[in-house]
Structure formats: C-alpha cells, structure tokens
Design a protein around this motif. Structure first.
Motif, short mmCIF file in Angstrom:
data_model
loop_
_atom_site.label_atom_id
_atom_site.label_comp_id
_atom_site.label_asym_id
_atom_site.label_seq_id
_atom_site.Cartn_x
_atom_site.Cartn_y
_atom_site.Cartn_z
N LEU A 31 38.18 106.38 78.84
CA LEU A 31 38.43 107.19 78.05
C LEU A 31 38.09 108.32 78.98
CD1 LEU A 31 34.52 106.34 76.12
CD2 LEU A 31 37.57 106.14 75.56
N ALA A 32 39.67 108.66 78.77
CA ALA A 32 40.24 110.03 79.61
C ALA A 32 40.67 111.00 78.97
CB ALA A 32 41.72 109.27 80.46
N ASN A 33 39.93 111.86 78.92
CA ASN A 33 39.45 113.68 78.28
C ASN A 33 41.09 114.02 78.58
OD1 ASN A 33 38.19 115.06 76.14
ND2 ASN A 33 37.06 113.38 77.96
N SER A 34 42.02 114.66 77.67
CA SER A 34 43.27 114.62 77.96
C SER A 34 43.02 116.30 79.01
CB SER A 34 43.77 115.31 76.72
OG SER A 34 45.05 115.91 77.61
N GLN A 35 44.12 115.93 80.05
CA GLN A 35 44.27 116.93 80.90
C GLN A 35 45.34 118.04 80.21
OE1 GLN A 35 41.87 117.28 82.84
NE2 GLN A 35 41.01 115.57 82.46
N LEU A 80 41.72 115.42 68.60
CA LEU A 80 41.74 114.98 67.22
C LEU A 80 41.08 113.98 67.23
CD1 LEU A 80 44.92 116.27 67.27
CD2 LEU A 80 43.19 117.02 65.99
N ASN A 81 40.49 113.01 68.40
CA ASN A 81 40.07 111.77 67.91
C ASN A 81 38.76 111.88 69.10
OD1 ASN A 81 40.88 111.73 70.47
ND2 ASN A 81 42.12 109.84 70.04
N ILE A 82 37.88 113.29 69.58
CA ILE A 82 36.95 112.40 69.93
C ILE A 82 36.06 112.13 68.89
CG2 ILE A 82 36.44 115.06 70.08
CD1 ILE A 82 36.09 114.80 73.00
N ASP A 83 36.08 112.68 68.13
CA ASP A 83 34.23 112.78 67.63
C ASP A 83 34.61 111.29 66.73
OD1 ASP A 83 33.68 114.61 68.05
OD2 ASP A 83 34.60 116.00 66.10
N HIS A 84 35.57 109.63 67.17
CA HIS A 84 35.29 108.40 66.73
C HIS A 84 35.01 107.74 68.28
CE1 HIS A 84 39.07 110.12 64.12
NE2 HIS A 84 38.19 110.59 63.28
N SER A 88 40.94 104.12 66.75
CA SER A 88 39.88 103.35 66.54
C SER A 88 41.23 102.64 65.45
CB SER A 88 39.07 103.56 67.10
OG SER A 88 38.39 104.48 65.51
N THR A 89 41.53 103.56 64.23
CA THR A 89 42.19 103.75 62.73
C THR A 89 43.87 103.70 63.41
OG1 THR A 89 41.77 106.09 62.90
CG2 THR A 89 39.94 104.55 62.28
N ARG A 90 44.33 102.82 62.15
CA ARG A 90 45.65 102.65 62.33
C ARG A 90 46.53 104.13 61.54
NH1 ARG A 90 45.72 99.17 58.41
NH2 ARG A 90 45.59 97.60 59.73
N GLU A 91 45.40 104.40 60.77
CA GLU A 91 46.37 105.80 60.23
C GLU A 91 46.18 106.92 61.43
OE1 GLU A 91 44.71 103.67 57.49
OE2 GLU A 91 43.36 104.03 58.94
N VAL A 92 45.26 106.85 62.28
CA VAL A 92 45.40 107.86 63.21
C VAL A 92 45.97 107.67 64.46
CG1 VAL A 92 43.55 109.52 64.99
CG2 VAL A 92 42.61 108.88 62.76
N ASN A 93 45.70 106.22 65.10
CA ASN A 93 46.35 105.90 65.99
C ASN A 93 48.24 106.05 65.67
OD1 ASN A 93 47.15 103.41 68.40
ND2 ASN A 93 48.42 103.34 67.43
N PRO A 147 38.69 119.49 72.75
CA PRO A 147 37.63 119.95 72.24
C PRO A 147 36.82 121.35 72.97
CG PRO A 147 37.99 118.81 73.67
CD PRO A 147 39.04 119.01 74.10
N THR A 148 35.77 121.19 71.60
CA THR A 148 34.65 122.46 72.44
C THR A 148 33.38 121.21 73.17
OG1 THR A 148 33.28 121.15 70.08
CG2 THR A 148 34.63 122.63 69.74
N ARG A 149 32.78 122.47 73.24
CA ARG A 149 31.55 121.60 74.01
C ARG A 149 30.48 120.49 73.83
NH1 ARG A 149 31.58 123.37 78.85
NH2 ARG A 149 31.68 124.91 79.03
N GLU A 150 30.35 121.12 72.78
CA GLU A 150 29.92 120.27 71.45
C GLU A 150 30.60 118.99 71.67
OE1 GLU A 150 27.06 120.55 67.86
OE2 GLU A 150 28.71 122.23 67.97
N GLN A 151 31.13 118.67 71.20
CA GLN A 151 32.05 117.36 70.94
C GLN A 151 32.45 117.15 72.34
OE1 GLN A 151 35.63 118.91 69.60
NE2 GLN A 151 35.88 118.01 68.39
N ILE A 152 32.20 117.51 73.58
CA ILE A 152 32.07 116.75 75.01
C ILE A 152 30.59 115.91 74.61
CG2 ILE A 152 31.88 116.38 76.94
CD1 ILE A 152 35.02 117.22 75.99
#
Length: 377
Positions: free
Chosen positions: A182-186, A160-164, A120-125, A200-205
């Motif tokens: 929102l396709a979590n990476s396989q 690297l982006n799930i918390d966004h 969602s941000t220029r920097e991370v994208n 990601p961690t289970r908590e992040q999911i």
C-alpha cells in the motif's frame, strides 16, 4: 562525494524499457515531459546494459515502464538477465500479460511479478487509470497464481482511494496475494501535478493505518502488508533511494542513466547515456552520479545536522520541486527553513477536502506535451 566514500556496486538495476503505457494514471511516476523522450534503446543496447551492470555487481533487475509488456523483446531480455544470474522482477499493470506471454516469461526464467491495481472496485480502478482494466487485472492475478508465482500486488494510495483500504486489503486476500504494498503516493511527476486532489488528510492516514493493523492481525501472517506513509505526513525525510548513487541504478527508455527515476528534472547535472558511456564509468566516474553522494555537497542546516548520515539530506528532487534549489534541505524535515511548504500543503488538504483550483490531469502524450510547453514559457 566524500573523498573516502567510494560507492559500493549498483545492486539494484531498474530497466525502464518504455514510457509507452495503455493506462493514464493521475499519480504516474514517469516524468511529466516523457513525450520528449520517445527514442527507446534497442534490444542489443539493453542486452549490453544487462551484461555490464551484472559485471559491476548488480544482482536484482526490475523491468518496468510505462508498461514493459509493450516491448516485444521482453522475453529475450528476461532470458538474458536470468542467464546472467539476476533475480528478475516484472512491474506491470497486467495489460498484455496473456496466457502465451506469461508462459514464455516463465520459460525465460522470470522470478517475480508485481501486479498493480488502482482500487478495489471496477468504477474507481478504471476512473483512476482512465481505462477499463479492472476485469483484466483480476484475470491476470489468477493467471499469476496459476503459474506458481507469488501473488505480489501494489496499490498506490492517495486521497481518492485511501478510505477504501479495508476493501482493497480484502480484495488482495480474495485474490490470494502473499504480498501487498500500500504505497502512499509520493508527490513527484504526475502526482505533483495532481497534488491538491491526491494528498490525504492526517486523519485519513491514521484511519488507514489502523485498518491495516487490524488486517495484519486477522490474516495472521498469511499476507505481508507494507504501508508506506507519504513524506508530507512526516517530520524527518527518508534516505532517498537509500542514498544517491548508493544502491539503485535506473536506465530510462532512451538510455539515460539516473540515480533515481525522477532525477532528470534536476538542473545543472549532466546525466550520462549508456550509448556513450559504460555502466562502470557511469556509476563511478560520472558527475551526475557523484554530485550528491555522501554529505560533502550539503549546506546548512544539513551540513551541521547530527542526523545527516541517517537521512543524507532527504530527497534532492523533492527539495528542488518545492524550493527550486536541489541542494536545499528536504522541506519534509522540520529543521528546514522551508518546512512551511509541507505544512501549508497538508493544511490545505485539511480544509474541507482541499483546494482544487485545477481539474485532475490524466497522464498521456498530449498532456505531457502541453505541460512541458507551459513550463518552458
């Protein structure tokens, strides 16, 4: 294949027009050795494939890559697919989709455009794709809306982006998206290379799922949001590609026909090429497409499992990557004797940010050649 289980038609044709791409995403699903496969089908070859697949019952055609906009003949292929009666879908990063080309694709009959963002941000994208594309993507999103296409957005989700997620959904809403995947990476191909950075961690999911649920309620049907959980956080495998050689037919840039886009990694299988074999014979007669159809190929614990018709043993590519045996039970399954390979990876992700012995590897021809050489040593 079970003797009585003659497959239905290849309903979904994925035309991977090129492996060339201006982006260098760390989770790219193109094969790691894509640099070895640089001979692309001609326009005439692709036109023949479209006709033959339609004759066999294909009804939906996705044009992807790499970046399909790098093919100068894309409009020609879309026009022929439209003439043949396909529902056509363009999967694009947006690079190259300027005003002239989107107008030409509209005139050719393109039905649907799926635009990818990395964050969602220029920097991370721009970091994740290793290119400066965020501003361009915003312009392309507006262009898609201006040409009366549904705004369909895809964002691959990972550590690297799930918390966004909150900001990503907010961005999609601001851009007028009707559909957001929102396709979590396989963890295949380049995502497998970078798994320790991306899992990601289970908590992040769980947190991301909760945020998504709040947005669904808030949007009240204005946007459909699909949240796909990564296999590694499941205990039962998915029916990969809705079954091997059951619905999906992938044609790679060099003409190799595959039951899924990563199947070429599997040892001992001879996958045919559309230059040498008709789509009919590929789908119904080739060893590569018949080998893992149905359940007859299974060994224990899958062979006697009461859920084998439901999940068809899970993913053959995932089984091979993790166990080096393509006929093994998918280790995602809690019944697999190799399930610890999944739980160990998840446990590492939980350990203070995961174990990262190697730097991120960005997709690119030079890295593709290096990794291919290393794997053959």
């Amino acid at each position: 294949m079970n003797a009585a289980a003659r497959p239905g038609p290849p309903l979904w044709l994925l035309a991977e027009l090129t492996y060339r791409c201006p982006l260098h995403c760390v989770f790219c699903y193109n094969p790691v050795d894509f640099a070895r496969h640089d001979q692309e089908l001609s326009t005439d070859d692709w036109l023949r494939v479209l006709r033959e697949a339609r004759e066999q019952g294909s009804v939906q055609c996705g044009f992807s890559g790499g970046e399909p906009m790098l093919r100068d003949d894309l409009e020609v292929l879309v026009a022929e697919a439209h003439r043949l009666g396909y529902y056509t879908n363009l999967l694009t990063s947006g690079v190259g989709l300027d005003e002239t080309r989107i107008a030409d694709l509209k005139a050719a009959g393109l039905d649907h455009i799926q635009l990818s963002f990395q964050d969602s941000t220029r920097e991370v994208n721009d970091f994740l794709s290793h290119t400066r594309t965020f501003d361009l993507k915003e312009k392309v999103a507006a262009r898609i809306k201006a040409h009366s296409y549904p705004m369909v957005m895809n964002v691959v989700i990972h550590r690297l982006n799930i918390d966004h997620i909150d900001r990503i959904i907010g961005m999609a809403d601001a851009l007028g998206a009707e559909y957001l995947e929102l396709a979590n990476s396989q963890y295949y191909s380049w995502a497998q290379v970078n798994r320790d950075h991306l899992l990601p961690t289970r908590e992040q999911i769980e947190r991301a799922e909760a945020v998504t649920a709040r947005w669904r309620k808030q949007l009240d049907g204005r946007m459909r949001i699909f949240f796909v959980v990564p296999d590694y956080h499941e205990t039962r495998p998915k029916r990969c590609m809705n079954g091997w050689g059951n619905v999906f037919l992938t044609i790679t840039p060099d003409g190799t026909a595959l039951p899924c886009h990563t199947a070429r990694m599997l040892p001992g299988l001879d996958f045919p090429n559309v230059r040498d074999m008709s789509v009919h014979d590929i789908w119904y007669e080739s060893e590569g497409f018949n080998h893992y159809r149905g359940t007859g190929w299974m060994k224990e614990p899958c062979a006697s499992c009461d859920e084998k018709e439901k999940d068809l043993g899970g993913c053959r590519c995932q089984a091979y990557m993790l166990t080096r045996d393509p006929a093994a039970a998918d280790p995602v399954c809690a019944k697999s004797p190799q399930h610890h390979l999944i739980t160990d990876a998840v446990a590492r992700a939980e350990e203070r940010g995961g174990i990262r012995e190697h730097p991120l590897v960005f997709r690119g021809p030079a890295e593709s050649r290096r990794l291919t050489e290393e794997s053959s040593d």
